[in-house]
Every structure is written in C-alpha cells, then in structure tokens.
Scaffold this motif. Structure first.
Motif, PDB file in Angstrom:
ATOM      1  N   UNK A   5       8.136  20.144  -5.525  1.00 48.74           N
ATOM      2  CA  UNK A   5       7.905  18.452  -5.301  1.00 48.74           C
ATOM      3  C   UNK A   5       9.436  18.054  -5.150  1.00 48.74           C
ATOM      4  N   UNK A   6       9.548  17.104  -4.387  1.00 50.16           N
ATOM      5  CA  UNK A   6      10.850  16.262  -4.282  1.00 50.16           C
ATOM      6  C   UNK A   6      11.588  16.074  -5.540  1.00 50.16           C
ATOM      7  N   UNK A  11      15.665  17.301  -9.281  1.00 46.63           N
ATOM      8  CA  UNK A  11      16.287  17.726 -10.752  1.00 46.63           C
ATOM      9  C   UNK A  11      17.229  18.918 -10.554  1.00 46.63           C
ATOM     10  N   UNK A  12      16.866  19.799  -9.789  1.00 49.82           N
ATOM     11  CA  UNK A  12      17.697  21.031  -9.804  1.00 49.82           C
ATOM     12  C   UNK A  12      18.995  20.576  -9.070  1.00 49.82           C
ATOM     13  N   UNK A  13      19.145  19.804  -8.243  1.00 53.65           N
ATOM     14  CA  UNK A  13      20.639  19.289  -7.554  1.00 53.65           C
ATOM     15  C   UNK A  13      21.122  18.565  -8.679  1.00 53.65           C
ATOM     16  N   UNK A  14      20.723  17.608  -9.386  1.00 58.30           N
ATOM     17  CA  UNK A  14      21.398  17.104 -10.536  1.00 58.30           C
ATOM     18  C   UNK A  14      22.003  17.949 -11.636  1.00 58.30           C
ATOM     19  N   UNK A  15      20.966  19.245 -11.771  1.00 60.76           N
ATOM     20  CA  UNK A  15      21.330  20.009 -12.835  1.00 60.76           C
ATOM     21  C   UNK A  15      22.571  20.942 -12.365  1.00 60.76           C
ATOM     22  N   UNK A  16      22.678  21.406 -10.956  1.00 61.60           N
ATOM     23  CA  UNK A  16      23.837  21.885 -10.442  1.00 61.60           C
ATOM     24  C   UNK A  16      25.074  21.038 -10.791  1.00 61.60           C
ATOM     25  N   UNK A 123      12.049  12.206 -12.378  1.00 67.81           N
ATOM     26  CA  UNK A 123      10.669  12.903 -12.776  1.00 67.81           C
ATOM     27  C   UNK A 123       9.609  11.827 -12.396  1.00 67.81           C
ATOM     28  N   UNK A 124       9.835  10.506 -12.621  1.00 70.20           N
ATOM     29  CA  UNK A 124       8.839   9.541 -12.087  1.00 70.20           C
ATOM     30  C   UNK A 124       8.366   9.241 -10.734  1.00 70.20           C
ATOM     31  N   UNK A 125       9.172  10.123  -9.935  1.00 68.35           N
ATOM     32  CA  UNK A 125       9.071   9.681  -8.375  1.00 68.35           C
ATOM     33  C   UNK A 125       7.759  10.840  -7.835  1.00 68.35           C
ATOM     34  N   UNK A 129       7.833   7.957  -2.771  1.00 67.56           N
ATOM     35  CA  UNK A 129       8.616   7.003  -3.054  1.00 67.56           C
ATOM     36  C   UNK A 129       9.839   7.235  -2.319  1.00 67.56           C
ATOM     37  N   UNK A 130      10.321   8.179  -1.913  1.00 60.57           N
ATOM     38  CA  UNK A 130      11.472   8.497  -1.150  1.00 60.57           C
ATOM     39  C   UNK A 130      12.090   7.752  -0.107  1.00 60.57           C
ATOM     40  N   UNK A 131      10.938   7.261   0.750  1.00 61.51           N
ATOM     41  CA  UNK A 131      10.908   6.352   1.660  1.00 61.51           C
ATOM     42  C   UNK A 131      11.374   4.918   1.632  1.00 61.51           C
TER      43      UNK A 131
END
Length: 169
Positions: A5-6, A11-16, A123-125, A129-131
């Motif tokens: 999912x987006x 989350x992966x990007x913010x982990x990095x 995690x709630x998205x 929602x991204x639009x």
C-alpha cells in the motif's frame, strides 16, 4: 508477488530517513555536531534539527495535531534561542550557529518522536487519501501525497548533507 500500500511505501521511506539520521549523529561530540565546513555552512546539528522540524511541522499540519516540538516538550529540552515556531527555513549564519546541542541523543530523541508520530499518521492512510488537497497556496494545489514525498525528499537531502559533513570530520 505481493503489492504494497502507499502507507507501507511511505513508512519504508520514513524508516530510511530515520536510519540515515541516526548514522549521521551517532557517537559525535557536541563540537562535531556544531562543526561548520568553512565556517558558514550548515552544521550536522542544524541539518538534523531542521529536517526534523520540517517533518514535524508538515506532518502535524496535515494530520491536524500539535507539533511534537511543542507538545512533547522538545522546545524546552533543546533550549534554543529561537522562536518555538521556528523550523530553520531561511536561517542566516547566526541562526544556524545558534542551533547547538549537547549530544546526538537529543537530536535522535526528537527525530524518533517525530518519526513515530509520522508513521502512526501514515498507517491511517488509504491510497485514496493521498489526493486530498492540503495546501492551496501553490499552483497547482499541493496534495497530501505530494506533501509527504516532499518531506521525504527534503529529509533525505539534509540527512545526506549531514553524513557528508560527518565524513569530513
């Protein structure tokens, strides 16, 4: 093949980002964190503080919650001679020099608190929602997805700069 999912990708990007931030400051002294190449460049302390302040500011805005900086008592822990709403955007040399910390743990502690708030929100998205438009001050208006990717991009650039400086110490 599984699809992500987006929210999982964000989350992966913010982990990095978090990993790069920790590598930039771990084990450095207060003087190392404050070191400025050529005397007027940004320091590691300023870069990590600023990227975290921007993430905190932007995520709090789109999530409709208070910033961790003020609600979590970080403004008092840092004790910087700056306005509590300051994110570092547009800082001059004196303001950059004013961002001094006693340890990398203070920087990573604040970053980790903002990271947790960020991934809890992400995690709630749902993908749809991204639009959602979150800022009409730009043409075209900024969507939630664009805002979050912008934060990730800015964070990684500044964290990379901090690691470059670390490599020169």
């Amino acid at each position: 093949m599984t699809s992500e999912t987006s929210a999982e990708l964000l989350t992966d990007a913010f982990d990095r980002v978090r990993g790069v931030v920790h590598r930039a400051v771990d084990g450095l002294s207060a003087d190392d964190l404050a070191h400025r190449i050529g005397g007027d460049a940004n320091s590691i302390a300023w870069l990590v503080w600023h990227l975290t302040r921007i993430q905190d500011d932007h995520v709090a805005d789109v999530a409709g919650v208070p910033q961790v900086w003020t609600s979590g008592g970080w403004v008092e822990r840092f004790g910087l001679p700056l306005d509590p709403s300051d994110t570092g955007y547009g800082h001059d040399d004196d303001q950059v020099a004013a961002v001094r910390v006693g340890s990398g743990e203070l920087l990573t502690g604040y970053h980790d608190a903002v990271y947790q708030r960020t991934v809890d929100f992400v995690a709630t998205l749902a993908d749809g929602d991204l639009g959602r438009v979150v800022d009409t001050a730009w043409d075209p208006p900024v969507t939630l997805g664009v805002r979050l990717v912008s934060v990730i991009s800015d964070d990684l650039q500044h964290a990379g700069q901090a690691n470059f400086i670390r490599g020169l110490l």
